[in-house]
Design an enzyme around this catalytic site. Structure first.
Site, PDB file in Angstrom:
ATOM      1  CG  ASP A 134     -19.605 -11.514  -6.835  1.00  0.00           C
ATOM      2  OD1 ASP A 134     -19.418 -12.430  -7.591  1.00  0.00           O
ATOM      3  OD2 ASP A 134     -19.792 -10.476  -7.108  1.00  0.00           O
ATOM      4  CE1 TYR A 169     -16.705  -9.878  -3.867  1.00  0.00           C
ATOM      5  CE2 TYR A 169     -16.299  -8.462  -5.823  1.00  0.00           C
ATOM      6  CZ  TYR A 169     -17.016  -8.555  -4.859  1.00  0.00           C
ATOM      7  OH  TYR A 169     -18.455  -8.349  -4.884  1.00  0.00           O
ATOM      8  CG  ASN A 177     -19.845 -11.224 -11.157  1.00  0.00           C
ATOM      9  OD1 ASN A 177     -20.557 -10.863 -10.263  1.00  0.00           O
ATOM     10  ND2 ASN A 177     -18.877 -10.170 -11.514  1.00  0.00           N
ATOM     11  CG  HIS A 195     -24.070 -12.781  -8.132  1.00  0.00           C
ATOM     12  ND1 HIS A 195     -23.866 -12.451  -6.876  1.00  0.00           N
ATOM     13  CD2 HIS A 195     -23.267 -12.066  -8.831  1.00  0.00           C
ATOM     14  CE1 HIS A 195     -22.922 -11.499  -6.629  1.00  0.00           C
ATOM     15  NE2 HIS A 195     -22.454 -11.237  -8.056  1.00  0.00           N
ATOM     16  CG  HIS A 213     -23.745  -4.784 -12.086  1.00  0.00           C
ATOM     17  ND1 HIS A 213     -22.522  -5.253 -12.884  1.00  0.00           N
ATOM     18  CD2 HIS A 213     -23.126  -4.717 -10.636  1.00  0.00           C
ATOM     19  CE1 HIS A 213     -21.290  -5.052 -12.187  1.00  0.00           C
ATOM     20  NE2 HIS A 213     -21.748  -4.834 -11.114  1.00  0.00           N
ATOM     21  CB  VAL A 244     -26.523  -3.997  -7.453  1.00  0.00           C
ATOM     22  CG1 VAL A 244     -26.523  -2.571  -7.364  1.00  0.00           C
ATOM     23  CG2 VAL A 244     -26.802  -4.221  -9.028  1.00  0.00           C
TER      24      VAL A 244
HETATM   25 FE   LIG Z   1     -21.278  -9.856  -8.591  1.00  0.00          FE
END
Ligand SMILES: [Fe+2]
Length: 459
Positions: free
Chosen positions: A191, A194, A228, A313, A323, A351
């Site tokens: 990540d 963003y 993600n 991740h 999550h 998280v």
């Molecule tokens: Fe993530």
């Protein structure tokens, strides 16, 4: 009044029972839950000059640390696509040159700049190098230090960050990390920018992120793991290729480890063997990632690289309501291998809090035996969740109660970690919370190598 002490007895017994069975700690410190906001684009202006190289970042470029991959973006023209480099202490300043391979991509209404990747090979170990990009009024100079030769007792210090984003809190995390001079390489657990939190996955956020982190990424390698927020899968705007921006911008030496995808790979660095996995690529039986990892783990020679560290991740063990259990299906597939091969540490993000587990496993369960509770297991990894970089989505401050027995320490704050590999048996680990303007050590632990010194570890 006389009956009161009697009614307290069950409570006291319960407290003693809880203390005996479970010594995990939930830190009373909770960071402000105010939303972190992205720093404005003008905080990250392009460097001065014409077609000046920007968003400079380096990573390990080969299997064992003699290669460095240097990447950058030129906004207007693809050329010059050359990196000049020399040993910092060379009195003759013998300059070497390597050419980059250039790529670019389109995403909805955005076209990237020219993305360069230059792989410098066969460098000397433990040596400071200078390197230079651009020409004319657009020359920029940076430096890096190569790692020592791989070996079982080679000390080396890694930083660990995840879920960074580009907010004021992100900057606090990165500044605290950079103010700590010990670490020489970042293990990044996914990540990055963003960008996908913005309308149409605003790809200019990838550019501003590249400029934001350059103050570190241009000078020391960051070892990448996809999260993600790297997916950028958006069929509603015609973007069907998962990971398109990420794989164009962040190259890794995956082929050298026999991998067929940049989303999972391994490297050796100093006394560590580092495996990066993709939580968002297929990992079921017969899939490329499964087959690769099955063949990969037996190759790890702990006599050469005692410390076996896995980056992924989505955490397998974490006790936050955010999550919760998202990593469960990957745990089911791979956990027995991690116990069999005595993985030392599994580092995850996702998280937005901090948590460290006990050495636990949950591999007995076979659908019918009812044994589905994690148990202490000294052959198992410690699982650390470091999704605490400080991104725009804010803190994950909702832990499950009571704290499960697999959880050793947890805290709803942002920060970074430092892992100091001392020799083949001992590693010292610290987690540094961002507290106002300072980094405060909030968690620390000596880890004992699972292959060479499997001493009992708890809490
Ligand atoms: Fe993530």
């Amino acid at each position: 009044m006389a009956a009161q002490p009697i009614t307290h007895i069950p409570c006291i017994l319960l407290c003693i029972f809880a203390w005996v069975c479970h010594a995990g700690k939930t830190s009373p410190y909770v960071r402000s839950t105010d939303a972190s906001i992205d720093m404005p684009a003008h905080a990250f202006p392009p460097p001065r000059g014409n077609n000046t190289p920007e968003q400079v970042h380096i990573t390990q470029g080969d299997r064992g640390g003699r290669g460095v991959m240097i990447s950058w973006v030129t906004p207007l023209q693809p050329y010059p696509n050359i990196v000049r480099y020399w040993k910092a202490n060379d009195p003759d300043k013998t300059v070497h040159e390597t050419y980059s391979r250039i790529t670019s991509y389109r995403y909805y209404n955005y076209t990237s700049g020219y993305i360069h990747h230059a792989n410098i090979k066969k460098l000397e170990y433990e040596t400071m190098y200078m390197y230079e990009l651009g020409k004319g009024d657009a020359i920029r100079q940076f430096s890096f230090k190569t790692p020592p030769k791989v070996g079982p007792d080679v000390p080396y210090t890694f930083g660990i960050m995840g879920d960074l984003g580009q907010t004021y809190a992100s900057n606090s995390t990165l500044e605290h990390y950079m103010a700590n001079p010990k670490a020489e390489t970042v293990l990044f657990v996914g990540d990055l920018s963003y960008a996908d939190d913005w309308p149409l996955h605003d790809q200019t956020k990838w550019d501003t992120w590249g400029r934001f982190v350059e103050k570190s990424t241009a000078y020391q390698p960051w070892i990448w793991t996809p999260g993600n927020h790297e997916l950028d899968f958006a069929p509603e705007i015609g973007e069907y290729m998962p990971f398109k921006p990420y794989v164009h911008r962040y190259h890794v030496p995956y082929r050298q480890s026999g991998s067929t995808s940049p989303l999972w790979y391994s490297i050796k660095r100093a006394s560590a063997y580092i495996i990066a996995l993709s939580s968002y690529s297929a990992y079921g039986k017969y899939t490329p990632q499964y087959n690769w990892l099955e063949q990969e783990l037996p190759k790890v020679n702990r006599r050469e690289t005692p410390w076996l560290i896995v980056l992924l991740h989505s955490p397998w063990y974490n006790s936050n309501n955010y999550h919760y259990m998202e990593g469960e299906s990957m745990r089911v597939m791979f956990e027995s291998w991690f116990v069999k091969y005595k993985v030392d540490l599994v580092l995850a993000g996702h998280v937005h809090s901090y948590e460290r587990s006990e050495r636990v496993s949950n591999i007995r369960y076979n659908i019918t035996d009812g044994l589905s509770t994690p148990i202490k297991d000294q052959s198992a990894p410690v699982y650390i969740t470091l999704g605490d970089g400080g991104n725009i989505e804010g803190i994950a401050n909702s832990f499950t109660e009571p704290q499960p027995s697999y959880s050793a320490y947890r805290e709803a704050s942002f920060g970074h970690a430092i892992l100091e590999l001392k020799n083949r048996t001992h590693a010292h680990y610290t987690w540094h919370r961002n507290q106002d303007n300072v980094a405060v050590v909030s968690d620390s632990k000596w880890f004992f190598n699972r292959y060479w010194f499997p001493k009992y570890e708890s809490v």
